[in-house]
Design a protein around this motif. Structure first.
Motif, PDB file in Angstrom:
ATOM      1  N   SER A 219       0.829  -1.216   0.000  1.00 45.82           N
ATOM      2  CA  SER A 219       0.000   0.000   0.000  1.00 45.82           C
ATOM      3  C   SER A 219       0.857   1.257   0.000  1.00 45.82           C
ATOM      4  O   SER A 219       0.542   2.239  -0.672  1.00 45.82           O
ATOM      5  CB  SER A 219      -0.918   0.009   1.227  1.00 45.82           C
ATOM      6  N   ILE A 220       1.953   1.214   0.736  1.00 47.79           N
ATOM      7  CA  ILE A 220       2.833   2.381   0.808  1.00 47.79           C
ATOM      8  C   ILE A 220       3.560   2.586  -0.516  1.00 47.79           C
ATOM      9  O   ILE A 220       3.630   3.704  -1.035  1.00 47.79           O
ATOM     10  CB  ILE A 220       3.822   2.232   1.979  1.00 47.79           C
ATOM     11  N   MET A 221       4.104   1.494  -1.070  1.00 43.67           N
ATOM     12  CA  MET A 221       4.803   1.595  -2.352  1.00 43.67           C
ATOM     13  C   MET A 221       3.858   2.053  -3.457  1.00 43.67           C
ATOM     14  O   MET A 221       4.272   2.734  -4.394  1.00 43.67           O
ATOM     15  CB  MET A 221       5.432   0.258  -2.747  1.00 43.67           C
ATOM     16  N   GLY A 222       2.583   1.691  -3.345  1.00 44.26           N
ATOM     17  CA  GLY A 222       1.601   2.076  -4.347  1.00 44.26           C
ATOM     18  C   GLY A 222       1.405   3.573  -4.458  1.00 44.26           C
ATOM     19  O   GLY A 222       0.861   4.062  -5.446  1.00 44.26           O
ATOM     20  N   LEU A 223       1.860   4.308  -3.444  1.00 45.58           N
ATOM     21  CA  LEU A 223       1.761   5.769  -3.497  1.00 45.58           C
ATOM     22  C   LEU A 223       2.703   6.361  -4.550  1.00 45.58           C
ATOM     23  O   LEU A 223       2.517   7.495  -4.982  1.00 45.58           O
ATOM     24  CB  LEU A 223       2.061   6.377  -2.123  1.00 45.58           C
ATOM     25  N   LEU A 224       3.715   5.607  -4.952  1.00 43.87           N
ATOM     26  CA  LEU A 224       4.623   6.043  -6.015  1.00 43.87           C
ATOM     27  C   LEU A 224       4.027   5.599  -7.352  1.00 43.87           C
ATOM     28  O   LEU A 224       4.019   4.404  -7.649  1.00 43.87           O
ATOM     29  CB  LEU A 224       6.012   5.424  -5.838  1.00 43.87           C
ATOM     30  N   PRO A 225       3.512   6.513  -8.132  1.00 43.63           N
ATOM     31  CA  PRO A 225       2.839   6.140  -9.382  1.00 43.63           C
ATOM     32  C   PRO A 225       3.702   5.246 -10.274  1.00 43.63           C
ATOM     33  O   PRO A 225       4.860   5.552 -10.545  1.00 43.63           O
ATOM     34  CB  PRO A 225       2.566   7.484 -10.060  1.00 43.63           C
ATOM     35  N   GLY A 226       3.106   4.141 -10.695  1.00 39.75           N
ATOM     36  CA  GLY A 226       3.769   3.227 -11.619  1.00 39.75           C
ATOM     37  C   GLY A 226       4.840   2.368 -10.972  1.00 39.75           C
ATOM     38  O   GLY A 226       4.753   1.152 -10.954  1.00 39.75           O
ATOM     39  N   ILE A 227       5.838   2.994 -10.392  1.00 41.38           N
ATOM     40  CA  ILE A 227       6.979   2.280  -9.814  1.00 41.38           C
ATOM     41  C   ILE A 227       6.547   1.426  -8.623  1.00 41.38           C
ATOM     42  O   ILE A 227       6.945   0.265  -8.505  1.00 41.38           O
ATOM     43  CB  ILE A 227       8.068   3.281  -9.373  1.00 41.38           C
ATOM     44  N   GLY A 228       5.745   1.979  -7.754  1.00 44.35           N
ATOM     45  CA  GLY A 228       5.334   1.260  -6.554  1.00 44.35           C
ATOM     46  C   GLY A 228       4.514   0.016  -6.864  1.00 44.35           C
ATOM     47  O   GLY A 228       4.757  -1.053  -6.288  1.00 44.35           O
ATOM     48  N   ASP A 229       3.572   0.142  -7.764  1.00 45.45           N
ATOM     49  CA  ASP A 229       2.742  -1.015  -8.122  1.00 45.45           C
ATOM     50  C   ASP A 229       3.563  -2.075  -8.847  1.00 45.45           C
ATOM     51  O   ASP A 229       3.364  -3.269  -8.638  1.00 45.45           O
ATOM     52  CB  ASP A 229       1.543  -0.573  -8.972  1.00 45.45           C
ATOM     53  N   ALA A 230       4.512  -1.640  -9.664  1.00 49.82           N
ATOM     54  CA  ALA A 230       5.386  -2.589 -10.357  1.00 49.82           C
ATOM     55  C   ALA A 230       6.256  -3.336  -9.341  1.00 49.82           C
ATOM     56  O   ALA A 230       6.457  -4.553  -9.465  1.00 49.82           O
ATOM     57  CB  ALA A 230       6.251  -1.861 -11.378  1.00 49.82           C
ATOM     58  N   ALA A 231       6.768  -2.631  -8.349  1.00 48.72           N
ATOM     59  CA  ALA A 231       7.598  -3.269  -7.326  1.00 48.72           C
ATOM     60  C   ALA A 231       6.782  -4.306  -6.547  1.00 48.72           C
ATOM     61  O   ALA A 231       7.270  -5.408  -6.267  1.00 48.72           O
ATOM     62  CB  ALA A 231       8.174  -2.217  -6.386  1.00 48.72           C
ATOM     63  N   GLY A 232       5.549  -3.963  -6.198  1.00 46.31           N
ATOM     64  CA  GLY A 232       4.683  -4.911  -5.507  1.00 46.31           C
ATOM     65  C   GLY A 232       4.396  -6.140  -6.344  1.00 46.31           C
ATOM     66  O   GLY A 232       4.382  -7.265  -5.845  1.00 46.31           O
ATOM     67  N   ALA A 233       4.206  -5.929  -7.641  1.00 40.01           N
ATOM     68  CA  ALA A 233       3.952  -7.050  -8.545  1.00 40.01           C
ATOM     69  C   ALA A 233       5.186  -7.945  -8.658  1.00 40.01           C
ATOM     70  O   ALA A 233       5.067  -9.173  -8.716  1.00 40.01           O
ATOM     71  CB  ALA A 233       3.540  -6.536  -9.921  1.00 40.01           C
ATOM     72  N   LEU A 234       6.370  -7.347  -8.666  1.00 33.56           N
ATOM     73  CA  LEU A 234       7.598  -8.149  -8.729  1.00 33.56           C
ATOM     74  C   LEU A 234       7.756  -9.028  -7.497  1.00 33.56           C
ATOM     75  O   LEU A 234       8.164 -10.190  -7.609  1.00 33.56           O
ATOM     76  CB  LEU A 234       8.820  -7.240  -8.903  1.00 33.56           C
ATOM     77  N   VAL A 235       7.441  -8.490  -6.337  1.00 28.96           N
ATOM     78  CA  VAL A 235       7.482  -9.305  -5.117  1.00 28.96           C
ATOM     79  C   VAL A 235       6.485 -10.454  -5.244  1.00 28.96           C
ATOM     80  O   VAL A 235       6.793 -11.606  -4.920  1.00 28.96           O
ATOM     81  CB  VAL A 235       7.185  -8.448  -3.861  1.00 28.96           C
ATOM     82  N   GLY A 236       5.299 -10.158  -5.733  1.00 32.41           N
ATOM     83  CA  GLY A 236       4.282 -11.190  -5.926  1.00 32.41           C
ATOM     84  C   GLY A 236       4.722 -12.261  -6.912  1.00 32.41           C
ATOM     85  O   GLY A 236       4.456 -13.450  -6.707  1.00 32.41           O
ATOM     86  N   LEU A 237       5.416 -11.855  -7.964  1.00 36.19           N
ATOM     87  CA  LEU A 237       5.917 -12.824  -8.939  1.00 36.19           C
ATOM     88  C   LEU A 237       7.012 -13.705  -8.330  1.00 36.19           C
ATOM     89  O   LEU A 237       7.116 -14.887  -8.659  1.00 36.19           O
ATOM     90  CB  LEU A 237       6.428 -12.115 -10.191  1.00 36.19           C
ATOM     91  N   ALA A 238       7.803 -13.138  -7.433  1.00 34.15           N
ATOM     92  CA  ALA A 238       8.816 -13.939  -6.740  1.00 34.15           C
ATOM     93  C   ALA A 238       8.148 -15.002  -5.864  1.00 34.15           C
ATOM     94  O   ALA A 238       8.602 -16.157  -5.818  1.00 34.15           O
ATOM     95  CB  ALA A 238       9.721 -13.038  -5.912  1.00 34.15           C
ATOM     96  N   VAL A 239       7.075 -14.631  -5.182  1.00 35.68           N
ATOM     97  CA  VAL A 239       6.325 -15.596  -4.371  1.00 35.68           C
ATOM     98  C   VAL A 239       5.724 -16.668  -5.280  1.00 35.68           C
ATOM     99  O   VAL A 239       5.778 -17.863  -4.967  1.00 35.68           O
ATOM    100  CB  VAL A 239       5.231 -14.885  -3.540  1.00 35.68           C
ATOM    101  N   LEU A 240       5.170 -16.261  -6.404  1.00 33.95           N
ATOM    102  CA  LEU A 240       4.606 -17.216  -7.361  1.00 33.95           C
ATOM    103  C   LEU A 240       5.678 -18.176  -7.871  1.00 33.95           C
ATOM    104  O   LEU A 240       5.441 -19.384  -7.997  1.00 33.95           O
ATOM    105  CB  LEU A 240       3.957 -16.465  -8.529  1.00 33.95           C
ATOM    106  N   ASN A 241       6.868 -17.681  -8.137  1.00 35.85           N
ATOM    107  CA  ASN A 241       7.959 -18.534  -8.590  1.00 35.85           C
ATOM    108  C   ASN A 241       8.330 -19.560  -7.516  1.00 35.85           C
ATOM    109  O   ASN A 241       8.598 -20.724  -7.823  1.00 35.85           O
ATOM    110  CB  ASN A 241       9.175 -17.688  -8.981  1.00 35.85           C
ATOM    111  N   GLU A 242       8.341 -19.149  -6.271  1.00 37.85           N
ATOM    112  CA  GLU A 242       8.616 -20.088  -5.178  1.00 37.85           C
ATOM    113  C   GLU A 242       7.526 -21.154  -5.093  1.00 37.85           C
ATOM    114  O   GLU A 242       7.807 -22.320  -4.857  1.00 37.85           O
ATOM    115  CB  GLU A 242       8.742 -19.360  -3.845  1.00 37.85           C
ATOM    116  N   ALA A 243       6.282 -20.742  -5.315  1.00 36.36           N
ATOM    117  CA  ALA A 243       5.174 -21.709  -5.312  1.00 36.36           C
ATOM    118  C   ALA A 243       5.370 -22.728  -6.430  1.00 36.36           C
ATOM    119  O   ALA A 243       5.137 -23.925  -6.241  1.00 36.36           O
ATOM    120  CB  ALA A 243       3.843 -20.978  -5.478  1.00 36.36           C
ATOM    121  N   ARG A 244       5.822 -22.263  -7.570  1.00 32.74           N
ATOM    122  CA  ARG A 244       6.108 -23.160  -8.697  1.00 32.74           C
ATOM    123  C   ARG A 244       7.194 -24.158  -8.307  1.00 32.74           C
ATOM    124  O   ARG A 244       7.065 -25.358  -8.546  1.00 32.74           O
ATOM    125  CB  ARG A 244       6.542 -22.349  -9.916  1.00 32.74           C
TER     126      ARG A 244
END
Length: 116
Positions: free
Chosen positions: A31-56
Motif C-alpha cells: 500500500s505504501i509503495m503504491g503511493l509512487l505512481p507506476g513504480i510502486g505497483d510494479a515493485a509490488g507485482a515483482l514481489v508477488g511474482l517472486a512468491v509465485l515462482n517459489e510456489a512453482r
C-alpha cells in the motif's frame, strides 16, 4: 517448511505489517509503495511474482499458480488507479491471498509455520 514461513513473512510485510491505531485496518509495504505512481505497483507485482515462482518450485499445480497470477493481476490493475488503487490495496491483500492458496494446497495453517 522454512521456505513457506519466509513466504508468509513476506506476505505479512507486503499486506498487513502495520495497523491504523484505533481500528482493525491493516496495511503493508504494498500500500505504501503504491503511493509512487507506476513504480510502486510494479515493485509490488515483482514481489508477488517472486512468491509465485517459489510456489512453482514447491510444486504447486498450474491451476493454483494461475489463480495466484490472477490475484496479482487484479492487484496490479486496480492498484494502479491513483488514490482509489491505494485504498484497494489496503483491502484486497493479494500477497496474503496467494500465501493462503499455497497453505491450503499443502493443508497447512499459519500456526503450522510458526511452530505452534
Amino acid at each position: 517448511m522454512r521456505r513457506l514461513a519466509t513466504l508468509a513473512r513476506v506476505a505479512r510485510l507486503m499486506d498487513t505489517a502495520l495497523r491504523i491505531p484505533g481500528t482493525r485496518i491493516r496495511f503493508g509495504a504494498d500500500s505504501i509503495m503504491g503511493l509512487l505512481p507506476g513504480i510502486g505497483d510494479a515493485a509490488g507485482a515483482l514481489v508477488g511474482l517472486a512468491v509465485l515462482n517459489e510456489a512453482r518450485k514447491l510444486g504447486l499445480p498450474g491451476n493454483k499458480q494461475m489463480q495466484m497470477l490472477g490475484n496479482l493481476a487484479t492487484d496490479a490493475v486496480f492498484g494502479s488507479v491513483p488514490v482509489l488503487g491505494d485504498l484497494f490495496d489496503v483491502y484486497f491483500k493479494s500477497h496474503r491471498r496467494n500465501i493462503q492458496i499455497i497453505l491450503d494446497h499443502f493443508e497447512l495453517t499459519h500456526e503450522d509455520l510458526n511452530g505452534r
